[in-house]
Design a protein around this motif. Structure first.
Motif, short mmCIF file in Angstrom:
data_model
loop_
_atom_site.label_atom_id
_atom_site.label_comp_id
_atom_site.label_asym_id
_atom_site.label_seq_id
_atom_site.Cartn_x
_atom_site.Cartn_y
_atom_site.Cartn_z
N THR A 100 -0.43 2.82 7.11
CA THR A 100 0.65 3.13 6.17
C THR A 100 0.86 4.65 6.06
N ALA A 101 -0.24 5.41 6.09
CA ALA A 101 -0.12 6.87 6.00
C ALA A 101 0.69 7.40 7.18
N ALA A 114 4.42 6.34 6.74
CA ALA A 114 5.04 7.10 5.65
C ALA A 114 5.29 8.54 6.10
N ASP A 115 4.32 9.12 6.83
CA ASP A 115 4.50 10.49 7.36
C ASP A 115 5.70 10.56 8.29
N PRO A 168 -2.10 4.54 -2.95
CA PRO A 168 -1.01 4.46 -1.96
C PRO A 168 -1.37 5.22 -0.68
N GLU A 169 -1.02 4.63 0.43
CA GLU A 169 -1.26 5.23 1.76
C GLU A 169 -2.74 5.48 2.00
N SER A 170 -3.59 4.63 1.44
CA SER A 170 -5.03 4.77 1.69
C SER A 170 -5.38 4.36 3.12
N GLU A 171 -4.50 3.63 3.78
CA GLU A 171 -4.80 3.11 5.12
C GLU A 171 -4.14 3.98 6.19
N ASN A 196 0.81 -1.22 0.00
CA ASN A 196 0.00 0.00 0.00
C ASN A 196 0.85 1.28 0.00
N TYR A 197 2.13 1.15 -0.32
CA TYR A 197 3.00 2.33 -0.34
C TYR A 197 3.18 2.86 -1.76
N ASP A 198 3.67 4.08 -1.82
CA ASP A 198 3.83 4.78 -3.09
C ASP A 198 5.16 4.38 -3.74
N TYR A 251 7.06 -1.14 1.86
CA TYR A 251 7.64 -0.05 2.65
C TYR A 251 9.09 0.22 2.25
#
Ligand SMILES: [Zn+2]
Length: 303
Positions: free
Chosen positions: A191-192, A195-196, A185-188, A155-157, A257
């Motif tokens: 993960t968001a 990633a932040d 990407p980062e819809s969850e 789910n990552y970019d 990731y």
């Protein structure tokens, strides 16, 4: 610390461990990375206040909760060495480590997935019926996704379109126990949030390490874009652990990731496939795995 490392870990056990850390140790700052889909806390630890940082992440995947235990024990051992003024841990120099480095640890990124893999649909609260229908059986022991059936490590970019293509080729078009990467990407929230944090730390971050199971392998590249020196570090991890350096491409894999950290941030990032056998690895395997993984964690923390 009152953790039984030979028993499965749950979000509740991690929370109790975290509360106890706050009470017992001064050399740790505890905060929260965020909350899961179902509102479970995702703890974040910071050990040390050095300028350069390393980041460790466990349990992207529900059925791989033993990786949370590895990072809990690592946290405990580092703090214990510091408290007792030890200069070495498992043969590695740790004197002054927490003055030189900041060690960030997210022991359990996917608490909902861990709870579902351990307890079944009843751990999914309001999403119970949905999780049941996504899984299609009463056996949740191989559940890897979050509570919405999104595989966080897809789910990552990082070449997300290729990730979707690969999953469609596997016949996955919607929420699933494993390998569905979500809508974007980062819809969850899980993960968001990670990633932040990674983006926020990127100026000081020397490397990121995500623990998975299993296979005793070290992944270090993504599409030939790994920063210079990443392969040397992987060789170093291999030397201290006996784990194999996996030569990409083993199979087409995107949206992870490690892939995101390498491609979007240009920082060395690694997937360590801990232990050997079949997921979920049995709790009795813990100490054998820790013995091999600890040298990797110490090398990564002090690099
Ligand atoms: Zn995994």
């Amino acid at each position: 610390m009152s953790v039984d490392y030979l028993s499965p870990v749950t979000p509740e056990i991690l929370q109790a461990f975290t509360d106890e850390l706050i009470a017992k140790h001064q050399d740790i700052e505890i905060s929260t990375l965020g909350a899961s889909i179902l509102g479970r806390n995702i703890p974040l630890y910071q050990l040390g206040h050095g300028k350069s940082a390393s980041l460790f992440v466990g349990a992207h995947h529900g059925a791989e909760a033993i990786t949370s235990l590895l990072l809990m024990k690592f946290t405990e051992d580092i703090l214990d060495a510091k408290r007792r003024g030890l200069s070495r841990l498992a043969g590695f120099s740790v004197g002054g480590l927490l003055e030189r480095r900041s060690i960030y640890i997210v022991p359990m990124l996917n608490p909902d997935g861990v709870a579902i893999a351990h307890l079944g649909a009843q751990a999914a609260g309001v999403l119970k019926d949905r999780v049941k229908s996504i899984n299609g059986s009463e056996d949740f022991s191989l559940w890897q996704a979050n509570a919405r059936g999104v595989d966080l490590n897809h789910n990552y970019d990082a070449e997300f379109a290729k990730c979707k293509e690969a999953e469609r080729a596997l016949g996955i078009f919607a929420s699933a126990p494993t390998r569905y990467g979500g809508e974007y990407p980062e819809s969850e929230p899980e993960t968001a949030a990670l990633a932040d944090l990674t983006r926020m730390l990127s100026k000081q971050l020397r490397l990121a390490v995500a623990l998975h199971t299993q296979g005793e392998e070290i992944y270090w590249d993504f599409e030939g874009k790994a920063p210079k020196g990443a392969n040397m570090l992987a060789e170093c991890f291999s030397r201290v652990s006996g784990y194999r350096v996996a030569r990409p491409p083993k199979e087409a894999s995107y949206g992870g990731y490690k892939d995101f950290v390498i491609q979007k941030l240009g920082i060395p990032a690694f997937t360590i496939e801990c232990g050997n056998g079949k997921n979920p690895l049995p709790p009795c395997a813990f100490y054998g795995i820790y013995q091999k993984v600890l040298p990797i964690l110490l090398t990564a923390a002090s690099f």
